[in-house]
Design a protein around this motif. Structure first.
Motif, short mmCIF file in Angstrom:
data_model
loop_
_atom_site.label_atom_id
_atom_site.label_comp_id
_atom_site.label_asym_id
_atom_site.label_seq_id
_atom_site.Cartn_x
_atom_site.Cartn_y
_atom_site.Cartn_z
N ARG A 4 1.09 -1.29 0.38
CA ARG A 4 0.20 0.44 -0.18
C ARG A 4 0.66 0.78 -0.15
NH1 ARG A 4 -5.25 -1.31 1.44
NH2 ARG A 4 -5.86 0.52 0.36
N ALA A 5 0.15 2.00 -1.14
CA ALA A 5 1.46 3.70 -0.63
C ALA A 5 0.53 4.45 0.33
CB ALA A 5 1.50 3.81 -2.61
N VAL A 6 1.87 4.57 0.70
CA VAL A 6 1.95 6.21 1.91
C VAL A 6 2.70 7.52 0.70
CG1 VAL A 6 2.52 7.39 3.81
CG2 VAL A 6 1.39 4.61 3.15
N PHE A 7 1.99 8.82 0.82
CA PHE A 7 2.19 9.57 0.55
C PHE A 7 2.86 10.33 2.42
CE2 PHE A 7 2.33 14.19 -0.90
CZ PHE A 7 3.90 14.26 -1.80
N TYR A 45 4.71 -0.84 3.82
CA TYR A 45 3.91 0.53 3.08
C TYR A 45 5.37 0.68 2.16
CZ TYR A 45 0.20 0.51 6.81
OH TYR A 45 -0.28 0.11 7.44
N ASP A 46 4.67 0.98 1.16
CA ASP A 46 5.36 1.64 0.28
C ASP A 46 4.98 3.48 0.48
OD1 ASP A 46 7.24 2.84 -1.77
OD2 ASP A 46 5.42 2.18 -3.54
N VAL A 47 6.62 3.89 1.24
CA VAL A 47 6.23 5.37 1.05
C VAL A 47 7.11 6.74 0.61
CG1 VAL A 47 6.45 6.57 3.75
CG2 VAL A 47 6.31 4.34 3.91
N THR A 48 6.58 7.25 0.24
CA THR A 48 7.57 8.75 -0.71
C THR A 48 7.14 9.46 0.88
OG1 THR A 48 6.31 7.60 -2.25
CG2 THR A 48 6.86 10.13 -3.06
N SER A 49 7.98 10.16 1.03
CA SER A 49 8.32 11.09 1.89
C SER A 49 7.95 12.73 1.16
CB SER A 49 9.22 11.56 2.89
OG SER A 49 9.48 12.49 3.37
N CYS A 50 7.29 13.86 1.43
CA CYS A 50 7.76 14.71 0.97
C CYS A 50 7.69 15.74 2.00
CB CYS A 50 6.43 15.45 -0.01
SG CYS A 50 6.72 16.86 -0.97
N LEU A 51 9.24 16.98 1.76
CA LEU A 51 9.12 17.79 2.70
C LEU A 51 9.01 19.14 2.03
CD1 LEU A 51 12.07 16.45 5.05
CD2 LEU A 51 9.03 16.60 5.63
N ILE A 52 8.84 20.18 2.76
CA ILE A 52 8.17 22.01 1.88
C ILE A 52 9.11 22.28 2.20
CG2 ILE A 52 6.67 19.93 0.69
CD1 ILE A 52 4.99 21.54 1.92
N PHE A 71 -1.35 6.41 -4.47
CA PHE A 71 -1.22 6.65 -3.46
C PHE A 71 -2.72 6.19 -2.78
CE2 PHE A 71 1.91 9.51 -4.76
CZ PHE A 71 2.58 8.89 -4.39
N ASP A 72 -2.54 5.46 -1.49
CA ASP A 72 -3.94 4.41 -0.60
C ASP A 72 -3.36 5.88 -0.03
OD1 ASP A 72 -3.88 2.28 -2.22
OD2 ASP A 72 -2.08 2.08 -1.82
N CYS A 73 -3.15 6.80 0.78
CA CYS A 73 -3.07 6.98 1.82
C CYS A 73 -1.99 8.94 2.03
CB CYS A 73 -2.63 6.42 3.34
SG CYS A 73 -3.03 7.77 4.65
N VAL A 74 -2.52 9.48 1.78
CA VAL A 74 -1.60 10.85 2.92
C VAL A 74 -2.01 11.00 3.92
CG1 VAL A 74 -1.63 13.01 1.68
CG2 VAL A 74 -2.20 11.55 -0.34
N VAL A 75 -1.26 11.34 4.45
CA VAL A 75 -0.25 11.73 6.08
C VAL A 75 -0.02 13.57 5.90
CG1 VAL A 75 1.58 10.40 6.37
CG2 VAL A 75 0.20 11.20 7.89
N ILE A 76 -0.95 13.54 6.27
CA ILE A 76 -0.60 14.96 6.65
C ILE A 76 0.16 16.09 7.86
CG2 ILE A 76 -1.01 17.69 6.03
CD1 ILE A 76 -2.63 16.83 4.30
N THR A 115 2.54 9.26 13.33
CA THR A 115 2.97 8.89 11.96
C THR A 115 1.62 7.73 11.55
OG1 THR A 115 3.90 10.32 11.67
CG2 THR A 115 3.50 9.05 9.44
N ALA A 116 2.72 6.19 11.92
CA ALA A 116 2.59 4.98 11.55
C ALA A 116 0.96 4.50 11.96
CB ALA A 116 3.39 4.07 11.72
N GLU A 117 0.65 5.16 13.17
CA GLU A 117 -0.63 4.65 13.71
C GLU A 117 -1.58 5.60 13.25
OE1 GLU A 117 2.16 3.85 16.46
OE2 GLU A 117 2.01 5.56 15.88
N ALA A 118 -1.44 6.90 12.79
CA ALA A 118 -2.23 7.80 11.90
C ALA A 118 -2.67 7.21 10.06
CB ALA A 118 -1.87 8.99 11.76
N VAL A 119 -1.44 6.42 9.98
CA VAL A 119 -1.64 5.38 8.69
C VAL A 119 -2.39 4.16 9.00
CG1 VAL A 119 -0.64 4.10 6.83
CG2 VAL A 119 0.22 6.70 7.37
#
Length: 125
Positions: A4-7, A45-52, A71-76, A115-119
Motif C-alpha cells: 500500500r502506497a503512503v505519501f 508500506y511503500d512510503v514517499t516522503s515530501c518535505l516542503i 497513493f492509498d493514503c496521504v498523511v499530512i 505517523t504509523a498509527e495515523a496511517v
C-alpha cells in the motif's frame, strides 16, 4: 501482493522555528520523521516522503511528488496543519491532495512519532 502506497507530506524541520518548544530541535524532529517512515516501510508500506518549504516552492514540490505515483493514503504533518499562520498553505496542500490523489485516504498525525498509527487508521498493509 502490492504494498500500500503512503505519501507523507510536511514542512522541512530545518525551516521551522522551535524557540517556543526548547525541547525540540530540527534534528530531533527529523529523526522522529525518519524513524516513523522507516517503521511504516518495515510494516509493509511503500512510503514517499515530501518535505516542503514554507510556501515559496511548496505547491510545485508537492504537486510533482503527488504526480509521481498513485497513493492509498496521504498523511499530512502537524507542522503544516497546526500553526494558524500556515492555514493558507495547508489549504493549498489539501486541495492538491484532493485533486491529484482523489482516491487516497487522508490522515493526520499529532506528532512526528505517531505517523504509523495515523496511517493504520485508514489502510492496512
Amino acid at each position: 501482493m502490492t504494498a500500500r502506497a503512503v505519501f507523507a507530506i510536511g514542512i522541512d524541520p530545518a525551516l521551522l522555528d522551535f524557540s517556543g518548544h526548547p525541547q525540540l530541535t530540527s534534528e530531533l524532529v527529523r529523526s522522529y520523521i525518519d524513524a516513523e517512515l522507516q517503521r511504516l516501510r518495515e510494516q509493509g508500506y511503500d512510503v514517499t516522503s515530501c518535505l516542503i518549504d514554507l510556501g515559496e516552492t511548496a505547491e510545485q514540490v508537492a504537486a510533482a511528488a503527488l504526480a509521481s505515483g498513485r497513493f492509498d493514503c496521504v498523511v499530512i504533518g502537524a507542522g503544516l496543519r497546526v500553526p494558524p499562520e500556515r492555514m493558507l498553505l495547508f489549504e493549498k496542500v489539501l486541495n492538491l491532495v484532493h485533486r491529484l490523489a482523489p482516491r487516497a485516504s487522508i490522515c493526520f498525525n499529532t506528532t512526528p512519532a505517531d505517523t504509523a498509527e495515523a496511517v493504520r487508521r485508514w489502510i492496512d498493509p
